[in-house]
Design a protein around this motif. Structure first.
Motif, PDB file in Angstrom:
ATOM      1  N   SER A 156       0.962  -1.071  -0.136  1.00  0.00           N
ATOM      2  CA  SER A 156       0.046   0.082  -0.071  1.00  0.00           C
ATOM      3  C   SER A 156       0.975   1.281  -0.034  1.00  0.00           C
ATOM      4  O   SER A 156       0.305   2.357   0.296  1.00  0.00           O
ATOM      5  N   ALA A 157       2.123   1.080  -0.078  1.00  0.00           N
ATOM      6  CA  ALA A 157       2.989   2.338  -0.150  1.00  0.00           C
ATOM      7  C   ALA A 157       2.885   3.057  -1.437  1.00  0.00           C
ATOM      8  O   ALA A 157       2.499   2.477  -2.676  1.00  0.00           O
ATOM      9  N   PRO A 158       2.861   4.559  -1.356  1.00  0.00           N
ATOM     10  CA  PRO A 158       2.500   5.158  -2.454  1.00  0.00           C
ATOM     11  C   PRO A 158       3.352   4.990  -3.598  1.00  0.00           C
ATOM     12  O   PRO A 158       4.671   4.958  -3.319  1.00  0.00           O
ATOM     13  N   THR A 159       2.904   5.082  -4.690  1.00  0.00           N
ATOM     14  CA  THR A 159       3.750   4.812  -6.036  1.00  0.00           C
ATOM     15  C   THR A 159       4.017   6.075  -6.675  1.00  0.00           C
ATOM     16  O   THR A 159       3.453   6.956  -5.943  1.00  0.00           O
ATOM     17  N   GLY A 160       4.731   6.029  -7.842  1.00  0.00           N
ATOM     18  CA  GLY A 160       4.813   7.509  -8.254  1.00  0.00           C
ATOM     19  C   GLY A 160       5.942   7.177  -9.033  1.00  0.00           C
ATOM     20  O   GLY A 160       6.715   6.162  -9.369  1.00  0.00           O
ATOM     21  N   SER A 161       6.804   8.249  -9.025  1.00  0.00           N
ATOM     22  CA  SER A 161       8.330   7.996  -9.806  1.00  0.00           C
ATOM     23  C   SER A 161       9.253   7.435  -8.767  1.00  0.00           C
ATOM     24  O   SER A 161       8.911   7.320  -7.495  1.00  0.00           O
ATOM     25  N   ALA A 162      10.300   6.873  -9.461  1.00  0.00           N
ATOM     26  CA  ALA A 162      11.298   5.866  -8.619  1.00  0.00           C
ATOM     27  C   ALA A 162      11.713   6.773  -7.575  1.00  0.00           C
ATOM     28  O   ALA A 162      12.224   7.818  -7.718  1.00  0.00           O
ATOM     29  N   PRO A 163      11.852   6.539  -6.324  1.00  0.00           N
ATOM     30  CA  PRO A 163      12.437   6.965  -5.034  1.00  0.00           C
ATOM     31  C   PRO A 163      14.028   6.994  -5.299  1.00  0.00           C
ATOM     32  O   PRO A 163      14.484   6.326  -5.928  1.00  0.00           O
ATOM     33  N   GLU A 164      14.626   7.988  -4.539  1.00  0.00           N
ATOM     34  CA  GLU A 164      16.179   7.970  -4.380  1.00  0.00           C
ATOM     35  C   GLU A 164      16.418   6.554  -4.001  1.00  0.00           C
ATOM     36  O   GLU A 164      15.972   6.148  -3.107  1.00  0.00           O
ATOM     37  N   ALA A 165      17.563   5.920  -4.503  1.00  0.00           N
ATOM     38  CA  ALA A 165      17.863   4.726  -4.195  1.00  0.00           C
ATOM     39  C   ALA A 165      18.314   4.445  -3.000  1.00  0.00           C
ATOM     40  O   ALA A 165      18.120   3.372  -2.201  1.00  0.00           O
ATOM     41  N   ASN A 166      19.080   5.463  -2.293  1.00  0.00           N
ATOM     42  CA  ASN A 166      19.546   5.201  -0.954  1.00  0.00           C
ATOM     43  C   ASN A 166      18.551   5.640   0.144  1.00  0.00           C
ATOM     44  O   ASN A 166      18.760   5.746   1.378  1.00  0.00           O
ATOM     45  N   ALA A 167      17.186   6.052   0.083  1.00  0.00           N
ATOM     46  CA  ALA A 167      16.316   6.550   0.977  1.00  0.00           C
ATOM     47  C   ALA A 167      15.757   5.493   1.692  1.00  0.00           C
ATOM     48  O   ALA A 167      15.533   5.778   2.990  1.00  0.00           O
ATOM     49  N   ALA A 168      15.735   4.316   1.342  1.00  0.00           N
ATOM     50  CA  ALA A 168      15.362   3.186   2.016  1.00  0.00           C
ATOM     51  C   ALA A 168      16.293   2.120   1.784  1.00  0.00           C
ATOM     52  O   ALA A 168      16.139   1.213   1.098  1.00  0.00           O
ATOM     53  N   PRO A 169      17.708   2.092   2.600  1.00  0.00           N
ATOM     54  CA  PRO A 169      18.640   1.091   2.584  1.00  0.00           C
ATOM     55  C   PRO A 169      17.931  -0.236   2.880  1.00  0.00           C
ATOM     56  O   PRO A 169      17.195  -0.635   3.788  1.00  0.00           O
ATOM     57  N   VAL A 170      18.309  -1.332   2.067  1.00  0.00           N
ATOM     58  CA  VAL A 170      17.962  -2.493   2.021  1.00  0.00           C
ATOM     59  C   VAL A 170      19.173  -3.567   2.100  1.00  0.00           C
ATOM     60  O   VAL A 170      20.275  -3.326   1.380  1.00  0.00           O
ATOM     61  N   ALA A 171      19.264  -4.340   3.032  1.00  0.00           N
ATOM     62  CA  ALA A 171      20.637  -5.402   3.211  1.00  0.00           C
ATOM     63  C   ALA A 171      20.572  -6.140   2.082  1.00  0.00           C
ATOM     64  O   ALA A 171      19.871  -6.398   1.633  1.00  0.00           O
ATOM     65  N   LYS A 172      22.130  -6.361   1.689  1.00  0.00           N
ATOM     66  CA  LYS A 172      22.308  -6.982   0.296  1.00  0.00           C
ATOM     67  C   LYS A 172      21.542  -8.580   0.390  1.00  0.00           C
ATOM     68  O   LYS A 172      21.078  -8.836  -0.688  1.00  0.00           O
ATOM     69  N   HIS A 173      21.771  -9.155   1.303  1.00  0.00           N
ATOM     70  CA  HIS A 173      21.232 -10.507   1.337  1.00  0.00           C
ATOM     71  C   HIS A 173      19.654 -10.404   1.332  1.00  0.00           C
ATOM     72  O   HIS A 173      18.974 -11.432   0.807  1.00  0.00           O
ATOM     73  N   ASP A 174      19.084  -9.398   1.999  1.00  0.00           N
ATOM     74  CA  ASP A 174      17.519  -9.264   1.919  1.00  0.00           C
ATOM     75  C   ASP A 174      17.178  -9.097   0.512  1.00  0.00           C
ATOM     76  O   ASP A 174      16.375  -9.635  -0.155  1.00  0.00           O
ATOM     77  N   ALA A 175      18.013  -7.957  -0.497  1.00  0.00           N
ATOM     78  CA  ALA A 175      17.576  -7.762  -1.560  1.00  0.00           C
ATOM     79  C   ALA A 175      17.991  -8.980  -2.558  1.00  0.00           C
ATOM     80  O   ALA A 175      16.951  -9.294  -3.328  1.00  0.00           O
ATOM     81  N   ASP A 176      19.115  -9.830  -2.090  1.00  0.00           N
ATOM     82  CA  ASP A 176      19.075 -10.873  -3.310  1.00  0.00           C
ATOM     83  C   ASP A 176      17.735 -12.118  -2.972  1.00  0.00           C
ATOM     84  O   ASP A 176      17.352 -12.482  -3.950  1.00  0.00           O
ATOM     85  N   ASP A 177      17.494 -12.277  -1.658  1.00  0.00           N
ATOM     86  CA  ASP A 177      16.500 -13.054  -1.480  1.00  0.00           C
ATOM     87  C   ASP A 177      15.407 -12.666  -1.761  1.00  0.00           C
ATOM     88  O   ASP A 177      14.517 -13.552  -2.472  1.00  0.00           O
ATOM     89  N   ALA A 178      15.086 -11.424  -1.846  1.00  0.00           N
ATOM     90  CA  ALA A 178      13.612 -11.042  -2.354  1.00  0.00           C
ATOM     91  C   ALA A 178      13.710 -11.242  -3.816  1.00  0.00           C
ATOM     92  O   ALA A 178      12.849 -11.468  -4.288  1.00  0.00           O
ATOM     93  N   PHE A 179      14.866 -10.852  -4.308  1.00  0.00           N
ATOM     94  CA  PHE A 179      14.832 -10.859  -5.955  1.00  0.00           C
ATOM     95  C   PHE A 179      14.584 -12.469  -6.345  1.00  0.00           C
ATOM     96  O   PHE A 179      14.119 -12.665  -7.339  1.00  0.00           O
ATOM     97  N   SER A 180      15.395 -13.256  -5.516  1.00  0.00           N
ATOM     98  CA  SER A 180      15.415 -14.763  -5.843  1.00  0.00           C
ATOM     99  C   SER A 180      13.940 -15.196  -5.689  1.00  0.00           C
ATOM    100  O   SER A 180      13.512 -15.983  -6.797  1.00  0.00           O
ATOM    101  N   ALA A 181      13.170 -14.737  -4.824  1.00  0.00           N
ATOM    102  CA  ALA A 181      11.807 -15.238  -4.701  1.00  0.00           C
ATOM    103  C   ALA A 181      10.881 -14.810  -5.736  1.00  0.00           C
ATOM    104  O   ALA A 181       9.948 -15.231  -6.139  1.00  0.00           O
ATOM    105  N   ALA A 182      11.168 -13.522  -5.937  1.00  0.00           N
ATOM    106  CA  ALA A 182      10.464 -12.709  -7.186  1.00  0.00           C
ATOM    107  C   ALA A 182      10.614 -13.430  -8.469  1.00  0.00           C
ATOM    108  O   ALA A 182       9.765 -13.048  -9.346  1.00  0.00           O
ATOM    109  N   THR A 183      11.454 -14.307  -8.735  1.00  0.00           N
ATOM    110  CA  THR A 183      11.707 -14.943 -10.112  1.00  0.00           C
ATOM    111  C   THR A 183      10.582 -15.894 -10.193  1.00  0.00           C
ATOM    112  O   THR A 183      10.613 -16.363 -11.253  1.00  0.00           O
ATOM    113  N   CYS A 184       9.828 -16.420  -9.203  1.00  0.00           N
ATOM    114  CA  CYS A 184       8.839 -17.400  -9.249  1.00  0.00           C
ATOM    115  C   CYS A 184       7.807 -16.919 -10.568  1.00  0.00           C
ATOM    116  O   CYS A 184       7.470 -15.613 -10.466  1.00  0.00           O
TER     117      CYS A 184
END
Ligand code: FES
Length: 248
Positions: free
Chosen positions: A130-158
């Motif tokens: 439910s987060a507001p959408t719009g233009s792409a936010p600044e990449a460093n505004a919401a830091p995501v740990a590398k392993h979380d980003a990798d696991d999220a991406f790998s799950a999203a490949t389903c």
């Protein structure tokens, strides 16, 4: 090469189905499995027979539309999608059995085509943020740990092809559900609905008639995107956490 296809033929959801054998000549090892079926269907059409109905779209292994049980294995002898399977995996004179995904929650529509609307309803139950959408936010505004980003991406490949369900002796869709819960649940944008998401998606999974997971692992072994079994463990942790917090 010459092969023999034994295909599940079923006129509609109510009709009784049966296996029918067809001989097919001139099959090249370079053909994809679906191209081979295209050639068989041309032959059937030429002979005045109803072609075999099967699903496909991208034919590049990315959309998840295709899915056939080939010689008892979801997507056949290679760990890939049916559209990416090639006839080089078979040899001259082979008899190849082809059937639709077998699961109570995936009723057959015709021949090899099943209704996978149950997956859509599981997504509708919680696969959103439910987060507001719009233009792409600044990449460093919401830091995501590398392993979380990798696991999220790998799950999203389903790609929601349904092979996990077809391969599971329980007809469980827990690997699919876990992938969809995980790819949002690991990211900051997915946190507001994290608890309700897992509870609602698992409830919808059960309501659709999918079986429970008993950690057999056939799902992950047949998954063309290699979604690991640990994704289900993460879903279980999320579910227990949400229930203990009293979410509903
Ligand atoms: S047709 Fe798109 S993944 Fe096979």
């Amino acid at each position: 090469m010459r092969i023999f296809i034994r295909a599940w033929r079923q006129k509609n959801a109510e009709a009784e189905g049966k296996m029918v054998t067809y001989a097919l000549d001139g099959v090249s090892e370079h053909m994809s499995f679906l191209e081979m079926l295209d050639v068989l269907n041309e032959q059937l059409t030429f002979e005045g027979e109803d072609p075999i109905a099967f699903d496909s779209d991208c034919r590049e292994g990315i959309c998840g539309m295709c899915g056939i049980v080939i010689n008892g294995l979801a997507h056949g002898p290679e760990v890939t999608t049916t559209c990416q399977l090639h006839m080089r995996s078979f040899k001259d004179g082979d008899h190849i059995d082809i059937e639709p995904w077998r699961a109570k929650a995936f009723p057959v529509i015709k021949d090899l085509v099943v209704d996978r609307g149950a997956f859509d309803r599981i997504i509708q139950a919680g696969g959103y943020i439910s987060a507001p959408t719009g233009s792409a936010p600044e990449a460093n505004a919401a830091p995501v740990a590398k392993h979380d980003a990798d696991d999220a991406f790998s799950a999203a490949t389903c790609i929601a092809c349904g092979a996990c369900v077809a391969a599971c002796p329980n007809g469980s869709a827990m690997l699919f559900t876990a992938a969809k819960v995980t790819h949002l649940g690991l990211l900051p944008q997915g946190q507001p609905e994290r608890d309700s998401r897992v509870i609602n998606m698992v409830a919808q999974h059960d309501a659709e008639g999918f079986g429970g997971c008993t950690n057999i692992g056939e799902c992950t072994a047949s998954c063309p995107k290699g979604i690991p079994l640990s994704t289900i463990a993460r879903l279980n942790r999320d579910l227990l956490g949400a229930l203990s917090r009293g979410e509903a």
